[in-house]
Every structure is written in structure tokens, then in C-alpha cells.
Design a protein around this motif. Structure first.
Motif, PDB file in Angstrom:
ATOM      1  N   TYR A   1       0.831  -1.206   0.000  1.00  0.00           N
ATOM      2  CA  TYR A   1       0.000   0.000   0.000  1.00  0.00           C
ATOM      3  C   TYR A   1       0.866   1.257   0.000  1.00  0.00           C
ATOM      4  CZ  TYR A   1      -3.457   3.426   1.584  1.00  0.00           C
ATOM      5  OH  TYR A   1      -4.258   4.525   1.701  1.00  0.00           O
TER       6      TYR A   1
ATOM      7  N   SER B   1       2.617   1.676  -3.304  1.00  0.00           N
ATOM      8  CA  SER B   1       1.656   2.117  -4.323  1.00  0.00           C
ATOM      9  C   SER B   1       1.426   3.621  -4.246  1.00  0.00           C
ATOM     10  CB  SER B   1       0.334   1.371  -4.147  1.00  0.00           C
ATOM     11  OG  SER B   1       0.496  -0.015  -4.323  1.00  0.00           O
ATOM     12  N   LEU B   2       1.323   4.154  -3.034  1.00  0.00           N
ATOM     13  CA  LEU B   2       1.146   5.597  -2.881  1.00  0.00           C
ATOM     14  C   LEU B   2       2.355   6.361  -3.409  1.00  0.00           C
ATOM     15  CD1 LEU B   2      -0.488   5.861   0.668  1.00  0.00           C
ATOM     16  CD2 LEU B   2      -1.612   5.949  -1.558  1.00  0.00           C
TER      17      LEU B   2
ATOM     18  N   LEU C   1       2.218   6.298  -7.166  1.00  0.00           N
ATOM     19  CA  LEU C   1       1.199   7.226  -7.669  1.00  0.00           C
ATOM     20  C   LEU C   1       1.702   8.663  -7.630  1.00  0.00           C
ATOM     21  CD1 LEU C   1      -2.079   5.787  -6.071  1.00  0.00           C
ATOM     22  CD2 LEU C   1      -1.420   5.720  -8.472  1.00  0.00           C
TER      23      LEU C   1
ATOM     24  N   ALA D   1      -1.746   2.678 -10.731  1.00  0.00           N
ATOM     25  CA  ALA D   1      -3.109   2.756 -10.200  1.00  0.00           C
ATOM     26  C   ALA D   1      -3.749   1.381 -10.091  1.00  0.00           C
ATOM     27  CB  ALA D   1      -3.969   3.662 -11.083  1.00  0.00           C
TER      28      ALA D   1
ATOM     29  N   ALA E   1      -2.397  -0.139  -6.995  1.00  0.00           N
ATOM     30  CA  ALA E   1      -2.861   0.642  -5.854  1.00  0.00           C
ATOM     31  C   ALA E   1      -4.275   0.236  -5.461  1.00  0.00           C
ATOM     32  CB  ALA E   1      -2.805   2.134  -6.191  1.00  0.00           C
ATOM     33  N   ARG E   2      -5.122  -0.070  -6.427  1.00  0.00           N
ATOM     34  CA  ARG E   2      -6.486  -0.496  -6.108  1.00  0.00           C
ATOM     35  C   ARG E   2      -6.484  -1.827  -5.358  1.00  0.00           C
ATOM     36  NH1 ARG E   2     -10.290  -0.488 -11.118  1.00  0.00           N
ATOM     37  NH2 ARG E   2      -8.668  -1.876 -11.891  1.00  0.00           N
TER      38      ARG E   2
ATOM     39  N   THR F   1      -5.189  -1.219  -1.838  1.00  0.00           N
ATOM     40  CA  THR F   1      -6.165  -0.416  -1.098  1.00  0.00           C
ATOM     41  C   THR F   1      -7.284  -1.297  -0.564  1.00  0.00           C
ATOM     42  OG1 THR F   1      -5.674   1.562  -2.412  1.00  0.00           O
ATOM     43  CG2 THR F   1      -7.789   1.493  -1.263  1.00  0.00           C
TER      44      THR F   1
ATOM     45  N   PRO G   1      -5.448   7.150  -1.972  1.00  0.00           N
ATOM     46  CA  PRO G   1      -5.114   6.752  -3.353  1.00  0.00           C
ATOM     47  C   PRO G   1      -6.130   7.248  -4.372  1.00  0.00           C
ATOM     48  CG  PRO G   1      -5.871   4.856  -2.087  1.00  0.00           C
ATOM     49  CD  PRO G   1      -5.678   5.976  -1.120  1.00  0.00           C
TER      50      PRO G   1
END
Length: 391
Positions: free
Chosen positions: A57, A60-61, A64, A91, A94-95, A98, A127
Motif C-alpha cells: 500500500y 503504491s502511494l 502514484l 493505479a 494501488a487499487r 487499497t 489513493p
């Protein structure tokens, strides 16, 4: 089935070379399967699982944020990082992380109840905000459905579930009539053009306005027109594999046929009986299996994960099919396991493997779903689904 139709989207005739999208998709499938097998071996909710989830997570941030600073811009949107010959879309991953992190934060054990809603919702909003800045409105909007499902399972009593469903049905019907009225009222798309000088000028970009204008107009944009003609041209039995004329003649552009509009290729070549119904049946079986796993979940975290992941990919299928036949505007949500795309394919296989792991290791976890009044509807839903599936 996905690889076969990706081969078809790159096939124009025996005398022409076939595009290599299907070969790259095979590589993406193999890599995604490898990652999925590694993820499947981890026990959901364990210490290693939590480390992997929150590390993924956070990474991923960061990715992004990196996309906004140094990402590759295509078509007015900055969504990709260049990794040699490949384009990587953070993205998509990231989903996945998340949903995993949100499932942990809303499981009733990780945080005190007074902080649970705040951190669980914030886990999604952060996100989503970064994805909106790219901008990628479709990917950001798709996260709202898993969030709503998780919050509903955690907090909604039975009467509120019923009221929400009724309001949603009425809203869909009202919106359908409104869109139909706008198409009849003004074929030039004036309602959308007014957004260019109003509040929409700061929210929507040029290609967003073009898509809305084509959706609200009676004729639709070029891609939408050719997609509807391809679906209608397939008829009952289709034109035969590799024989889709809209795709072969280039009316359905080769840039979108393997991705957002691959359903139109399936419908034209396979028709209703040999293309559309088998594909929708496969998706129905997948969602039935995921719902069955959610119904017998022994832990709220696993219930959140299975319900949220199912909601995400159910949204993808409904939106993609809807925009192919002009029931919904084009927002760029591909079909899981069918559309071309490395980041999306690998992320789908990774999340499906983690969802399978949640069911496979359920015997190693005691039942810890609290049966408070706020969770009675979720528990009753699981019991009802379990009984129906047994029947």
C-alpha cells in the motif's frame, strides 16, 4: 478465451502479419500466475500478510506520486511509468492493495472502533485522490463500490440495506430516462458544452467532455458507433472467429479493440450464442464462486476482502459491457482476464489469488465475526447465500 480474441484483434488476413499483443498477454498471464502462486501461500491475516499488504500500500502511494511528477502522458492523462519496453500503471496495483488494507482496517480487530471508520475510509480516499489527479476518473470511481460494500457490511442494519438498494434502483431508472431525454432533446450535446464554461471546466478535461458529448448525443462518437454496429452485426451466431468485419476493415480502431472494446469483437465474431452468453456465463460462475467463498468466511477480514474484490470486478464487467453498447459513457474500465494490458492483468490475478487464499486457509482461522446488531445483515446474507448455493 482472452488470448484467442486478442489474437483475433491483431489478425487482418492471411496475407498480413498478426500483431504481437496476444504473445505479450501470455507473458503477463504467466507473470501474474507466478505472483499469484506466491501470494496464495501466505495465510490471510498473518504477520507476513500484514507486512506485505501495508508495504504494498505504501509503495503504491509513492508510485502514484511519482507518476504525477515523472509519469508518461498519453492522451492528456499522466498515468504510466516507463519500464524499458513496458508501460507500468501503478493505479491498478494501488487499487488491489487499497482493498487489502481497507479490509484489514475495517475488520473490527485491527483498530479501536472509534478510529476504525476514519482510518478505513481514509485508506481509500488517499489513493483515490492521487488517481483523480492523473486524471483517471474511471479507476478512482471503481474504488467507491468496494468501499461502499465494506462499510455496508460493517455498519448497515437490514432495513438500511433494503433502502439503499431501492434508492439505487430508482436512481438508475431516473438517470436512464434523463439520458434518453437529453439525447432526444438536443443531438448536438449542448448540455455538455455548457460545462466547458461552467464549473465543469475545472473538473473535466477535454477528452472527458468529448466522451460525455458523444454519450449524450443521439449518434455517439466514432468508437461507440462502430462498437454498437459490431455487436448488432454479430447477430445470433456471429460472423465466425477471425471474420469480424468491423475490426478487420479498421472501422473499430485497432487501438481500442483489444482493450476497452474487446467485448464488441467477441459479440461480432461469436454472436449471442457462441460469444456473449458463454463469456457472461464464465463471469457469472466466477462471481458465484467468490460469493460462495464470502458466504462461508470465518473472519471479517476475509469477508471484507472477498466482498470488496468481487464488487470491484463486478463493476468492471458491468461498466465495460455497458459502455460497449452505449448504456454507459466510455470511462476506460477493461474486462478482467479478457482485455489487453499488463498492469491490469497481473493485478487481477494477484487479487484473485489472495481471495482464493482467504477461502483455502479459512480452516486455520477461528470464527471471529462479531454478531452485533450492526453486523446481523452481513451474517444473514452469508447464511442465505450458503443455503441457496447448497440448493
Amino acid at each position: 478465451m482472452g488470448v484467442a480474441y486478442l489474437f483475433s484483434t491483431g489478425y487482418l488476413g492471411a496475407e498480413y502479419a498478426v500483431r504481437g499483443n496476444y504473445l505479450r498477454q501470455c507473458g503477463f498471464l504467466l507473470f501474474g500466475t507466478f505472483l499469484g502462486c506466491a501470494a496464495f501461500r501466505m495465510i490471510p491475516g498473518s504477520g507476513l500478510w500484514r507486512i506485505v499488504v501495508f508495504a504494498g500500500y505504501c509503495v503504491s502511494l509513492l508510485l502514484l506520486a511519482l507518476v504525477l511528477l515523472a509519469g508518461k502522458s498519453i492522451g492528456g492523462a499522466r498515468r504510466w511509468l516507463v519500464l524499458g519496453p513496458f508501460l507500468f500503471q501503478p493505479a491498478e496495483f494501488a487499487r488491489v492493495f487499497t482493498i487489502l488494507a481497507g479490509a484489514l482496517l475495517l475488520d473490527g480487530k485491527f483498530l479501536p472502533r472509534r478510529w476504525e471508520f476514519l482510518f478505513g475510509t481514509g485508506c481509500y480516499l488517499l489513493p483515490m485522490t492521487l488517481i483523480l489527479l492523473e486524471p483517471s476518473y474511471g479507476n478512482a470511481a471503481s474504488l467507491t463500490i468496494p468501499l461502499a460494500v465494506m462499510l455496508g457490511l460493517r455498519y448497515f442494519p437490514k432495513w438500511l440495506w433494503i433502502a439503499t438498494v431501492l434508492v439505487a434502483v430508482c436512481g438508475v431508472l431516473a438517470l436512464s430516462f434523463a439520458i434518453h431525454h437529453l439525447r432526444l432533446l438536443d443531438e448536438t450535446g449542448t448540455p455538455v458544452e455548457s460545462l466547458e464554461t461552467g464549473w465543469g471546466a475545472g473538473v473535466f478535461h477535454g477528452y472527458h467532455l468529448r466522451r460525455l458529448r458523444s454519450f449524450l448525443s443521439a449518434e455517439g462518437g466514432w468508437n461507440e458507433q462502430q462498437s454498437v454496429m459490431a455487436v448488432a452485426g454479430g447477430g445470433l451466431t456471429g460472423k465466425g472467429y477471425l471474420n469480424g468485419t468491423m475490426k478487420n476493415l479498421g472501422f473499430l480502431p485497432r487501438t481500442v479493440a483489444p482493450t476497452d472494446f474487446i467485448f464488441a469483437v467477441v459479440a461480432e465474431e461469436g454472436g449471442l450464442l457462441f460469444g456473449v452468453l458463454p463469456l457472461l456465463l464464465l463471469y457469472w460462475l466466477l462471481f458465484l464462486l467468490l460469493t460462495h467463498w464470502a458466504a462461508r468466511a470465518q473472519d471479517r477480514f476475509c469477508l471484507n476482502l472477498l466482498a470488496g474484490g468481487s464488487a470491484l470486478y463486478f463493476t468492471h464487467v458491468v461498466v465495460n459491457v455497458g459502455m460497449t453498447i452505449r448504456l454507459l459513457p466510455v470511462i476506460g474500465l477493461p474486462l478482467p482476464l479478457l482485455s489487453y494490458g499488463g498492469s491490469f492483468t497481473v493485478s487481477v490475478l494477484l487479487l484473485l489469488a489472495m481471495m482464493a487464499s482467504a477461502d483455502y486457509h479459512r480452516a486455520e482461522q477461528p470464527s471471529r465475526i462479531p454478531r452485533s446488531r450492526s453486523s446481523e445483515s452481513a451474517w444473514a446474507l452469508g447464511r442465505l447465500l450458503r443455503v441457496k448455493l447448497r440448493m
